[in-house]
Design an enzyme around this catalytic site. Structure first.
Site, PDB file in Angstrom:
ATOM      1  N   GLU A 110      92.345 131.422  53.859  1.00 42.95           N
ATOM      2  CA  GLU A 110      93.407 132.416  53.676  1.00 42.95           C
ATOM      3  C   GLU A 110      93.259 133.575  54.658  1.00 42.95           C
ATOM      4  O   GLU A 110      94.239 133.993  55.289  1.00 42.95           O
ATOM      5  CB  GLU A 110      93.374 132.937  52.235  1.00 42.95           C
ATOM      6  CG  GLU A 110      94.251 134.156  51.975  1.00 42.95           C
ATOM      7  CD  GLU A 110      95.727 133.901  52.120  1.00 42.95           C
ATOM      8  OE1 GLU A 110      96.500 134.882  52.128  1.00 42.95           O
ATOM      9  OE2 GLU A 110      96.143 132.724  52.239  1.00 42.95           O
ATOM     10  N   HIS A 117     112.893 114.173  47.522  1.00 46.40           N
ATOM     11  CA  HIS A 117     112.410 114.340  48.895  1.00 46.40           C
ATOM     12  C   HIS A 117     112.356 113.009  49.633  1.00 46.40           C
ATOM     13  O   HIS A 117     112.717 112.927  50.805  1.00 46.40           O
ATOM     14  CB  HIS A 117     111.024 114.987  48.881  1.00 46.40           C
ATOM     15  CG  HIS A 117     110.409 115.101  50.249  1.00 46.40           C
ATOM     16  ND1 HIS A 117     110.995 115.829  51.268  1.00 46.40           N
ATOM     17  CD2 HIS A 117     109.278 114.550  50.779  1.00 46.40           C
ATOM     18  CE1 HIS A 117     110.250 115.734  52.353  1.00 46.40           C
ATOM     19  NE2 HIS A 117     109.208 114.963  52.090  1.00 46.40           N
ATOM     20  N   HIS A 124     109.109 129.450  52.356  1.00 45.80           N
ATOM     21  CA  HIS A 124     108.139 130.066  53.260  1.00 45.80           C
ATOM     22  C   HIS A 124     107.939 129.243  54.533  1.00 45.80           C
ATOM     23  O   HIS A 124     108.012 129.759  55.652  1.00 45.80           O
ATOM     24  CB  HIS A 124     106.811 130.254  52.524  1.00 45.80           C
ATOM     25  CG  HIS A 124     105.885 131.207  53.197  1.00 45.80           C
ATOM     26  ND1 HIS A 124     104.532 131.208  52.991  1.00 45.80           N
ATOM     27  CD2 HIS A 124     106.114 132.195  54.080  1.00 45.80           C
ATOM     28  CE1 HIS A 124     103.961 132.143  53.716  1.00 45.80           C
ATOM     29  NE2 HIS A 124     104.891 132.758  54.392  1.00 45.80           N
TER      30      HIS A 124
END
Length: 303
Positions: A60, A216, A125
């Site tokens: 991160e 998907h 995002h």
């Protein structure tokens, strides 16, 4: 000449940097490292630089550093391109898009860390970062295009190819969103067979996560067929225009690689390297499709 050479290398570095941001974000999601720094931003676990380094913290925090450094590069590239290539009609628009969407994805990431976001918002995002990547990529191609005096004004494209190019590019963003939604709703392994959720009992999904996964897969199957159709059309009718001819052949190779890595990710129980390749191929495909869009709008209509 040297001035443009420096700009070319800087643009290439910025494009590679944006690719690292995309893959870094995918790595954060796939390793569940989003809370590696706790509810702290831009610091990490209450410190500017964390002194306790776990795998989640490293992933991160490294992603944040890369995003910050590359963000500075992109701002410089945008200003530099604006001043050096402002006469090229797409430059200013792309420079704005690159910065705007990079900042937007950083803000969404920060909001997730500080307050949390719903899965349907978080799925945006990756797609927002993808727009910034495509903008930087197109700026880089424009830099090289000017250097080589590539005359795109003489490209001719028929109405049929034009609308298919626009349509499949817009649709590719939907495919990206559904793929991100699969990740953020933890639906990756809800269907352990492929291409159907359960090959021994083919039918409609019965649970939410199955609908997400199979939605998907259906979206990915459709874009595969669509790009295959466009490639066949271009091979038949655009042999004299190499940029379209090879552009759509490469697009098909990328979408094929996307399908293969998607299936392989299921068979390997989400092998991390396969999953990252899956993100890489869709990023490259989207960037190439946006270049096809740019060429279509520059072209003259053929009869």
């Amino acid at each position: 000449m040297r001035y443009h050479n420096f700009l070319k290398w800087f643009a290439v570095s910025s494009t590679i940097g944006m690719l690292f941001i995309l893959l870094g974000g995918a790595l954060v999601t796939k390793t569940d490292s989003g809370m590696g720094c706790g509810r702290h931003w831009p610091g990490c676990n209450g410190q500017l630089i964390p002194d306790v380094i776990t795998a989640e913290v490293l992933i991160e925090f490294s992603h944040r550093i890369v995003t910050g450094v590359v963000g500075i590069l992109i701002v410089i590239l945008a200003v530099w391109s604006w001043r050096a290539l402002g006469h090229v009609r797409e430059t200013k628009f792309l420079a704005f898009m690159a910065i705007f969407f990079l900042v937007l994805q950083a803000l969404i990431g920060a909001a997730q860390v500080l307050w949390g976001q719903g899965d349907f918002i978080l799925a945006l995002h990756f797609g927002i970062s993808l727009i910034s990547f495509a903008s930087v990529l197109l700026l880089t191609l424009i830099v090289f295009e000017v250097d080589k005096k590539y005359d795109t004004q003489n490209i001719r494209v028929g109405k049929h190819l034009k609308w298919h190019t626009i349509g499949v590019t817009i649709y590719s963003y939907i495919v990206v969103y559904t793929g991100a939604l699969v990740r953020h709703t933890n639906s990756e392994l809800v269907c352990l067979d492929w291409p159907f959720c359960d090959n021994s009992a083919i039918g409609f999904p019965t649970r939410f996560h199955e609908w997400v996964q199979m939605g998907h897969r259906f979206a990915a199957a459709l874009i595969f067929i669509w790009i295959l159709y466009i490639m066949v059309h271009v091979v038949r009718h655009y042999k004299g225009q190499p940029v379209f001819y090879w552009g759509w052949i490469i697009s098909f190779i990328l979408v094929l690689a996307q399908v293969i890595t998607g299936a392989t990710a299921i068979f390997t129980q989400l092998n991390l390297y396969i999953a990252l390749l899956h993100s890489l191929f869709i990023s490259l495909l989207f960037g190439l499709l946006t270049y096809m869009i740019l060429l279509v709008f520059r072209s003259k209509r053929s009869s």
